[in-house]
Design a protein around this motif. Structure first.
Motif, mmCIF file in Angstrom:
data_model
loop_
_atom_site.group_PDB
_atom_site.id
_atom_site.type_symbol
_atom_site.label_atom_id
_atom_site.label_comp_id
_atom_site.label_asym_id
_atom_site.label_seq_id
_atom_site.Cartn_x
_atom_site.Cartn_y
_atom_site.Cartn_z
ATOM 1 N N ARG A 280 0.831 -1.210 0.000
ATOM 2 C CA ARG A 280 0.000 0.000 0.000
ATOM 3 C C ARG A 280 0.863 1.257 0.000
ATOM 4 O O ARG A 280 1.985 1.262 0.483
ATOM 5 N N ASN A 282 1.920 4.584 1.542
ATOM 6 C CA ASN A 282 1.931 5.004 2.944
ATOM 7 C C ASN A 282 1.082 6.245 3.196
ATOM 8 O O ASN A 282 0.610 6.465 4.313
ATOM 9 N N GLY A 285 -2.912 4.959 1.491
ATOM 10 C CA GLY A 285 -3.433 3.681 1.948
ATOM 11 C C GLY A 285 -3.972 2.807 0.825
ATOM 12 O O GLY A 285 -4.481 1.723 1.066
ATOM 13 N N LYS A 286 -3.831 3.271 -0.413
ATOM 14 C CA LYS A 286 -4.342 2.517 -1.551
ATOM 15 C C LYS A 286 -3.248 1.604 -2.122
ATOM 16 O O LYS A 286 -2.058 1.877 -1.951
#
Length: 301
Positions: A280, A282, A285-286
């Motif tokens: 992901r 950082n 978050g994707k």
């Protein structure tokens, strides 16, 4: 003292009733006017469209005496007419209408069906077949150059010295630890159905059953041991899958290939650097697509 607490005891009953009726009339009039004021202020108060509609309806009803029930009843014939014009819903396998369809209810603990009267039909062209997954049937987990799978690590198989089995948490010396999350500790895919060695016999069994369609998966760590194309392709694995497909076709069985059935090469999972499908960004978050280049290389092979 009693008179102060209960004044109506000392006033004629009719006077009390008249007084109460007057109070109710005043309260209703005030509520109606307040409803109008609130409705007029709804636009500036930032209320939702639904709230404004309800307030306006309440104010209108109070001032005109319209009965909401009568209004709803007046629209019932129109609603029924529109419902009747809707096209019949099709229920595949159960005819053209779902209106009288009754699904079988589940059975409770210790209950069993007394009959099997439920009938239906599968859609035209429905394909019947059988499916398997590489890790569940192939076995030969460390033969002919196969790399370590995350499932080998998880089940506690001896992965020492296998391609891709050099992650930080990988086993360094046998016996290897079993992941605490294993429900049936000691169960592994090390041998499984031994399909890697017995595939010809398995094809003969499928043919004897009259099977016409078979779905199987290709083991990514068998074909590309470390998961990375730059480290090389396992030619013995490539020959195995080619022979399997040829054998199926010769037996009149249509093969369906699943490219990935969760057996990720261990070489692509070594957190925090390599996080496989879990990688992901950082900040957002994707998923950041860290694994995609290796995945595309594998698919092309």
């Amino acid at each position: 003292r009693e008179a102060n607490r209960h004044p109506c005891r000392w006033v004629p009953a009719m006077a009390c009733i008249a007084a109460l009726a007057l109070l109710v009339s005043i309260a209703f009039s005030s509520f109606r006017d307040a409803g109008k004021d609130v409705a007029r202020q709804a636009n500036t108060a930032g209320l939702s469209e639904l709230s404004k509609g309800l307030l306006l309806r309440a104010a209108s009803t109070s001032s005109t005496g319209t009965n909401l029930t009568d209004s709803v009843k007046a629209k019932e014939p129109e609603a029924k007419e529109q419902e009747a014009k809707k096209p019949a819903v099709s229920c595949p396998g159960f005819g053209t209408s779902c209106t009288k369809l009754k699904y079988p209810m589940p059975f409770g603990p210790g209950e069993w069906p007394q009959d099997y009267t439920y009938t239906g039909e599968f859609p035209k062209g429905f394909v019947w077949g059988m499916g398997t997954a590489a890790y569940q049937i192939e076995g030969a987990y460390r033969e002919d150059g196969r790399g370590a799978s995350i499932w080998d690590t998880f089940t506690g198989a001896d992965t020492v010295g296998m391609p891709g089995a050099d992650c930080k948490y990988c086993c360094k010396e046998a016996p290897c630890d079993i992941n605490p999350g294993m429900g049936d500790k000691g169960a592994t895919g090390n041998v499984a159905c031994d399909h890697y060695h017995m595939y010809k016999t398995d094809i003969a069994l499928m043919k004897s059953m009259g099977l016409k369609h078979y779905r199987f998966s290709i083991s990514w760590p068998r074909l590309i041991p470390t998961g990375k194309l730059k480290d090389g392709v396992n030619l013995k694995a490539k020959a195995f899958y080619n022979n399997l497909i040829d054998g199926l076709l010769e037996a009149g069985i249509t093969p369906y290939v699943t490219l990935y059935h969760w057996d990720l090469p261990q070489g692509l999972l070594d957190p925090p650097g390599l996080q496989g499908w879990w990688s992901r960004d950082n900040t957002t978050g994707k998923p950041d697509g860290q694994i995609l280049p290796d995945w595309l290389d594998y698919v092309k092979v």
